[in-house]
Design a protein around this motif. Structure first.
Motif, short mmCIF file in Angstrom:
data_model
loop_
_atom_site.label_atom_id
_atom_site.label_comp_id
_atom_site.label_asym_id
_atom_site.label_seq_id
_atom_site.Cartn_x
_atom_site.Cartn_y
_atom_site.Cartn_z
N PRO A 131 0.81 -1.22 0.00
CA PRO A 131 0.00 0.00 0.00
C PRO A 131 0.85 1.27 0.00
CG PRO A 131 -0.95 -1.60 1.49
CD PRO A 131 0.37 -2.18 1.04
N GLY A 132 2.00 1.22 0.69
CA GLY A 132 2.90 2.38 0.69
C GLY A 132 3.45 2.68 -0.69
N PHE A 136 -4.14 -2.78 -2.44
CA PHE A 136 -4.90 -2.77 -1.18
C PHE A 136 -5.69 -4.07 -1.03
CE2 PHE A 136 -4.14 1.82 -0.98
CZ PHE A 136 -4.02 2.01 0.39
N PHE A 137 -6.34 -4.50 -2.10
CA PHE A 137 -7.15 -5.72 -2.08
C PHE A 137 -6.28 -6.93 -1.73
CE2 PHE A 137 -9.27 -9.33 -4.21
CZ PHE A 137 -10.49 -9.27 -3.55
N GLN A 138 -5.10 -7.02 -2.35
CA GLN A 138 -4.19 -8.14 -2.08
C GLN A 138 -3.77 -8.18 -0.61
OE1 GLN A 138 -0.78 -8.09 -4.76
NE2 GLN A 138 -2.10 -7.51 -6.47
N HIS A 139 -3.48 -7.01 -0.04
CA HIS A 139 -3.02 -6.95 1.34
C HIS A 139 -4.13 -7.21 2.35
CE1 HIS A 139 1.27 -5.53 1.56
NE2 HIS A 139 1.06 -5.65 0.27
N ILE A 140 -5.36 -6.95 1.97
CA ILE A 140 -6.49 -7.27 2.84
C ILE A 140 -6.80 -8.77 2.78
CG2 ILE A 140 -8.97 -6.91 3.24
CD1 ILE A 140 -8.55 -4.03 2.20
N ILE A 141 -6.88 -9.31 1.57
CA ILE A 141 -7.19 -10.73 1.38
C ILE A 141 -6.14 -11.63 2.06
CG2 ILE A 141 -7.28 -12.58 -0.34
CD1 ILE A 141 -9.85 -11.01 -0.13
N SER A 142 -4.88 -11.20 2.05
CA SER A 142 -3.79 -12.02 2.61
C SER A 142 -3.95 -12.26 4.10
CB SER A 142 -2.44 -11.36 2.33
OG SER A 142 -2.17 -11.32 0.94
#
Length: 317
Positions: free
Chosen positions: A45-46, A67-73
Motif C-alpha cells: 500500500p505504501g 490494497f485488495f491483495q493486502h487485505i485478502i492475505s
C-alpha cells in the motif's frame, strides 16, 4: 544542475517527511501503518501511495489491486505459534528470518549476520520462519515464529470488524491499518513479548528495513523498558530511493551502515542524527566476490513493467 530524476527523488523525500508528520498528528500510529511503509521495490500500500504522488499511469487501478491483495492475505495469518520458547535467561535478541536450509549440523546459521547459533551463548535468535516444514532439531537459543498458513475465514472477518470497531469507524484509520502488514506487526509484537517476559533482555539487533513489524515492536519495547537498546543494520544495497529508511516512530536507537556515503545520505536527507549512525564493514556481504558472478545480470526484486524491461534488455544485447 539538478536533473529531473534527482528533483523527483528530493520531492518524494520531502513529501514523505511531511506526510509522516501529518498522519502522526492525526493520531495514526506510523510505526504499524501499512501506508507509512513507503518503499519503492515491492508491491505494498505504501508503494501505491508513491504512485499516487507521482500521478503514475493507471495508479488508481494499481492502488486498488495492491490494497485488495493486502487485505485478502490476512486470511492466511491466523495460525502463528512460537516453537522452542523455553525459560532461559538470555540478555540479547537477534530478530531475523530463516528457512529450513539454514538449519544444519544441529546449528542455525543466520544469513543476515553470518553468525551461527553456537557462537552467541547469551543471545536468542528470534526467527521468523519462512518454510512450511519445521527443522528436526532446533538449538536451545533459537525460537521460531511459525505460521501454518491455514485459510481461516472466521479470523479474516474478525480482523476486519476488530479494525472497524477499534478505530471508531474512522475511514482514514481503517485504511492505514486494514492490511496484512499491520496484522503481522501485531502478531510479532505479541509473540516477542511472550519471549521477553521469560528473559532479561537489554539489547535487540535486527536486519532493518523499516517494515511495520520492525518499527511497531521497537516502539512497544521502548514503551515498556526505555533502557533496552535497539540496533539495526543495513544488510543489502540501498534502493535508489530509500524512503522506507526515513526516521520515524519505532526506528532503532542506532543504525549500522556500510559506508560513509550511506551515512551522509541518512543524516542529510533521512532524518537521522550523526551520533545514531555507525559505519562498519558489511555484516552480511563479504568483500570477496565469487568468480561465478562474473558476466551476470542483476535484476530488481519486483517488476512493474515487463514489456519495457524486455525492450531494454534487447537493446542492451
Amino acid at each position: 544542475m539538478i536533473d529531473l530524476i534527482e528533483k523527483k527523488q528530493l520531492f518524494l523525500i520531502d513529501k514523505t517527511k511531511k506526510y509522516l508528520e501529518e498522519v502522526k498528528n492525526k493520531g495514526i500510529d506510523t510505526s504499524k501503518s501499512s501506508l507509512c511503509y513507503l518503499n519503492t521495490y515491492s508491491p505494498t500500500p505504501g508503494f501505491a501511495k508513491i504512485l499516487f504522488w507521482l500521478k503514475e499511469k493507471d495508479y488508481i487501478k494499481k492502488s486498488v489491486s495492491l490494497f485488495f491483495q493486502h487485505i485478502i492475505s490476512i486470511i492466511y495469518y491466523s495460525n502463528f505459534t512460537l516453537i522452542n520458547n523455553k525459560k532461559i535467561n538470555y540478555k540479547k535478541i537477534i530478530i531475523t528470518w530463516g528457512n529450513k536450509s539454514d538449519f544444519k549440523k544441529n546449528l542455525f546459521h543466520d544469513k543476515f549476520t553470518n553468525i551461527s547459533s553456537n557462537k552467541l551463548k547469551d543471545t536468542i535468535f528470534f526467527v521468523i520462519y519462512l518454510d512450511s516444514i519445521v527443522p528436526n532439531y532446533i538449538p536451545k537459543n533459537v525460537v521460531l515464529l511459525f505460521n501454518r498458513k491455514q485459510i481461516n475465514f472466521v479470523f479474516f472477518i474478525k480482523e476486519i470488524f476488530k479494525n472497524i470497531l477499534k478505530n471508531n469507524f474512522s475511514f482514514k484509520k481503517i485504511l492505514h491499518y486494514l492490511s496484512v502488514q499491520t496484522v503481522f506487526a501485531e502478531i510479532v509484537n505479541q509473540n516477542l513479548n511472550k519471549l521477553i517476559s521469560k528473559n532479561k533482555i537489554n539489547k535487540i539487533v535486527i536486519p532493518y528495513e523499516g517494515q511495520p513489524f520492525q518499527n511497531y515492536l521497537i516502539k512497544n519495547l521502548k514503551k515498556k523498558n526505555k533502557d533496552i537498546l535497539t540496533f539495526g543494520f543495513i544488510h543489502s544495497m540501498l534502493p535508489a530511493l530509500p524512503l522506507n529508511f526515513i526516521k520515524k516512530d519505532g526506528s532503532p536507537d542506532y543504525l549500522f551502515l556500510s559506508g560513509n556515503a550511506q551515512k551522509k545520505l541518512f543524516y542529510k536527507h533521512l532524518g537521522w542524527k550523526k551520533t545514531q549512525l555507525k559505519v562498519i564493514d558489511s555484516i552480511r556481504i563479504k568483500k570477496k566476490i565469487k568468480n561465478d558472478l562474473e558476466n551476470s545480470l542483476f535484476f530488481a526484486m519486483y517488476f512493474i513493467d515487463n514489456v519495457n524491461l524486455l525492450k531494454a534488455f534487447k537493446k542492451f544485447l
